[in-house]
Design a protein around this motif. Sequence first.
Motif, PDB file in Angstrom:
ATOM      1  N   ASP A  87       0.848  -1.190   0.000  1.00 56.24           N
ATOM      2  CA  ASP A  87       0.000   0.000   0.000  1.00 56.24           C
ATOM      3  C   ASP A  87       0.881   1.236   0.000  1.00 56.24           C
ATOM      4  OD1 ASP A  87      -2.720   1.160   2.199  1.00 56.24           O
ATOM      5  OD2 ASP A  87      -1.780   2.028   0.434  1.00 56.24           O
ATOM      6  N   GLY A 105      -0.242   4.432  -0.225  1.00 60.42           N
ATOM      7  CA  GLY A 105      -0.902   5.672   0.169  1.00 60.42           C
ATOM      8  C   GLY A 105      -2.208   5.875  -0.575  1.00 60.42           C
ATOM      9  N   LEU A 106      -2.655   7.102  -0.676  1.00 58.83           N
ATOM     10  CA  LEU A 106      -3.927   7.393  -1.328  1.00 58.83           C
ATOM     11  C   LEU A 106      -3.728   7.634  -2.816  1.00 58.83           C
ATOM     12  CD1 LEU A 106      -5.346   9.823   1.360  1.00 58.83           C
ATOM     13  CD2 LEU A 106      -6.016   7.463   0.959  1.00 58.83           C
ATOM     14  N   LEU A 107      -4.793   7.532  -3.558  1.00 59.38           N
ATOM     15  CA  LEU A 107      -4.723   7.669  -5.012  1.00 59.38           C
ATOM     16  C   LEU A 107      -4.087   8.981  -5.457  1.00 59.38           C
ATOM     17  CD1 LEU A 107      -8.031   6.284  -6.504  1.00 59.38           C
ATOM     18  CD2 LEU A 107      -5.706   5.621  -7.100  1.00 59.38           C
ATOM     19  N   THR A 124      -2.339  11.073  -3.367  1.00 60.08           N
ATOM     20  CA  THR A 124      -1.154  11.442  -2.594  1.00 60.08           C
ATOM     21  C   THR A 124      -0.327  10.211  -2.262  1.00 60.08           C
ATOM     22  OG1 THR A 124      -2.438  11.294  -0.551  1.00 60.08           O
ATOM     23  CG2 THR A 124      -2.222  13.473  -1.546  1.00 60.08           C
ATOM     24  N   PRO A 125       0.242   9.557  -3.293  1.00 56.82           N
ATOM     25  CA  PRO A 125       1.120   8.421  -2.985  1.00 56.82           C
ATOM     26  C   PRO A 125       2.286   8.878  -2.125  1.00 56.82           C
ATOM     27  CG  PRO A 125       1.279   9.034  -5.313  1.00 56.82           C
ATOM     28  CD  PRO A 125       0.171   9.835  -4.739  1.00 56.82           C
ATOM     29  N   ASN A 126       2.672   8.019  -1.212  1.00 54.96           N
ATOM     30  CA  ASN A 126       3.673   8.368  -0.204  1.00 54.96           C
ATOM     31  C   ASN A 126       5.086   8.285  -0.790  1.00 54.96           C
ATOM     32  OD1 ASN A 126       5.426   8.275   2.114  1.00 54.96           O
ATOM     33  ND2 ASN A 126       3.588   7.929   3.334  1.00 54.96           N
ATOM     34  N   TYR A 152       1.397  18.663  -0.159  1.00 55.97           N
ATOM     35  CA  TYR A 152       1.944  17.385  -0.570  1.00 55.97           C
ATOM     36  C   TYR A 152       2.976  17.468  -1.691  1.00 55.97           C
ATOM     37  CZ  TYR A 152       1.885  13.013  -3.158  1.00 55.97           C
ATOM     38  OH  TYR A 152       2.230  11.906  -3.854  1.00 55.97           O
ATOM     39  N   GLN A 168      -1.643  10.113   3.760  1.00 59.31           N
ATOM     40  CA  GLN A 168      -1.224  11.411   4.278  1.00 59.31           C
ATOM     41  C   GLN A 168      -2.420  12.341   4.380  1.00 59.31           C
ATOM     42  OE1 GLN A 168       2.733  12.536   2.227  1.00 59.31           O
ATOM     43  NE2 GLN A 168       1.771  10.955   1.025  1.00 59.31           N
TER      44      GLN A 168
END
Lengths: 282, 661
Positions: A62, A64-66, A68-70, B518, B637
């Motif tokens: 995983d 992160g989010l669609l 905001t990938p980490n 971000y 995040q």
Amino acid sequence: MTSPALLAAGNATAAETPSVAVLDWGLAETMVTLGVVPLGVPAPAWYDRYVVDPALPKEVVDVGLLFTPNFEVLQELAPRLIVLTPFLQMAAPMLARIAPLFSVTLFSPAADPLDIAEKATLTLADRVGVRARGDQLITSTRDLLAATRQRLATAKIGPVLVASPLDSRHVSIFGPHSLYGSVLSQVGLQNAAAGIVGEFAIAGIETLGSHGAATVVLVDSPAAPGMAARFASGRLWQTLPFVRQKRIHVVPPVLGSGGLPSAARFCYLLSNAFDENGAKLP
Amino acid sequence: MTIYEGKARIIPAVIALLLSALALASFAIRLAGILPFADWWQAAMDPDLTSYAEILVHDSILPRLAVAVLAGSALGLAGTIFQQVLRTPIADPSTLGVSAGAYLALAIATVVAPGLLVSAREFIAFSGAIGAFAIVFMIAWPHRLSPISLVLAGLVVTMICGSVAAALGLFRDSGLSALFIWGSGSLSQNDWSAVIYLAPRLAICAIIAVLLARPLAILSLPDDSAHSLGLSTYATRGMSILVATILAASTVSAVGIIGFIGLAAPLIARATGARRLPSRMLWSMVFGAGLLLIADEAVQQLTLLAREVPAGAATALLGAPLILLFLRRLPSNELQLQTSATGFNARPSATLLCAMILLLLAIWLSLSLGPTLHGWHLSSPGEAQALLIWRLPRLAGAAAGGILFALSGTIIQRMTGNPMASPEVIGVSSGAALGILLITLFAATVSPTSQLLAAGSGAVFSLLLVLAIARRADFRPDQVLLVGVALNTVFAALITLLLGLGLPRMYGVVQWMAGSTYSITPVQAEIAVAAAVVGLAVTPFFARWLAMLPLGSGSASALGVNLNLSRAALLVLCAIMAAVATLLVGPLSFVGLMAPHMARALGFHRALPQLLAAALIAPLIMTLADFIGRVALFPNQMPVGVIATIIGGPYFLYLMRRRAA
């Protein structure tokens, strides 16, 4: 009749992991079907609910989010390639520091989404070095669409309206520029909502009467689970011509912004739905 | 004013009649297109269960008309009560956090329990609305439920709920559509459930409101006079806002957020001559119903890109010009909303030094500590070097944005003498947001430069609009605020409308709107820091004006301050800083409200010390927010703006509760 996603997954060997991070669900499903398992995908748990098939193997990380990938996770994974869509262009400068980027538009509400999806599949397959499988995926999808077209040709189904419930009073209805609409036209079905500009329109349920002559395909939405069943208990819903004449089918979720695997899944679900409800198929 | 009395009774009646007639005419035309006139009665009374047209009329069109009337009246009545209790014409049913609380509850349900949402949406929304109100009530209680404390607490709770809801929205991809529909207010009906829900609630609340009319009217007087007339202000205020909140909460849970009616209807009632409270209550119900009817008819007759425009957006677009039109006819009383000063800080330098040390500590922590795929890790300086590229730019961007908002917020609060002012109250942040949304919508590709230009243009445009309109009222603070609120509401409606169109490219904007640093690059961070430094360098030159303006226009001009020039100049400075900060951390700039207050609470009351203290507190909050946002839900995040609101908000509310009125 098995979905092409399942067929293709049978071809994937475990050893094939060219170290790619894929930051979009449509692209991820395409990669899996091409036999390449991504290192990381955003929100795999949500992927399972929205895409359903092909499923992601458990070892996918995983990231992160669609939207905001980490970055730190991606750096730790150290992929040799990052595949993304133009939606992430704001993050591109930072992502480029981790690995070379490959940006592909898989879905766009344009004149022919399937054509865009095919081209995207080919460029993706080329980039990752599995061109042969890319060709194979395109061919098998086209074959499926053609076969379904043949089967449905004799069934005289009439205009079809593809909709998805939003809440107890509204649905989205999909036009020709959506993935669903594209599949409809490929299998020779007429889209009842041909006038829609863009991918979809939001409509109150009471306005569905204007599509009374259509056959309705209701695509279940993970955002409103069980809503289709709830509709059925409403008095107004019950007077809608397509409900009274039993020209309505509910299908499980399909990713509307997906690629060829989602298109194939939708085609397969359509064909099953018409099959079950006694449309005359040879 | 007695000369007015004769005309006063006729004018509101005439206008109301015209509005309703127009709406009903449109309704009749539409109805005739579906069902022949001869069948209307039968469809209404005893519809043929197999006829789609008759069921459509009975179960959709008629309930929709009824809901428009009920919701409009409820909002109008609620608005009047709020404006009366809060002693300000800029109160709206959502002022005390009702809409935001409901929205948050729905957002939580959407992510956590979508099944529950399907079966019990009204209940969830209602609970959220009442919950938010309960918090506001609790905070304002020790302050004797004074108007300023209610409004301030309401504003804070609204922002906290809005922030969290925005953050939750980021977890979803396409599920946002349903929430946006609700957020822009839809009167679409397919049964009578909403009517059955609203009607009894409206009836009961209206009866209670009538009973409360006399004590409520006395609340126009200052508290002392009211007490000497035997009124229990606590009880009256408490009951009234409870009734008004139930009205607003019921409406919001039934049809979603329909802004503006609650603000515009009472204003129009008053401006067209209704003076006494019972008369205002009645006419605002009538006007509320009329406005909503007209708006809904317009919505049904027009379609935008083959999509129905949401009713809430329509009311905002309709209501805002109306408010601006009636602006001049409002009673002009300068709002005396100064909060009393607590003790001065005995050791300002020590406090500032402490804050500085905390800030440096927070920065170090944020840059060194973080979760990885294999658990948490505190990096040594050498290792931290490699991670700097991921952590420092966003940290710097957040801190710079915080500083700019803090300076901007301090200016606005001192300038208007109004502790509930913040950069977004004058509509600048939403203007910037609208600019960014429009460019994302219409341009094929968007570069950071074009975004900056779009945001800047939006901010400047809204600023010019505010200046132009407020100029006619000599930039008086209450008028500026009113215009700002009106603009804000319009922009918010437009934004919700655009987002509700459901175009995928908008989802990236949602992320930005929630306040995310971000994807900021090192170069952008450098520019942000430079902007903050410039702001810090320039603002102290205005300290003299900032010291004198809060004394009120009389005293300030007696002390030699050119009111027009100073206000205009400060507005421009504030807007520019707010525009840049909005671009960095989104339009939910709670920091601009919070930091000046916290500086005051720490004992910094004079202009320059307050500016500096705020400019030190804000980056501290933002640094912590950036850190928490990065690590709390790893690998997901959260945007820094949201977290800043979540950590700062409750602390701010706690401060409010603790201080004496």
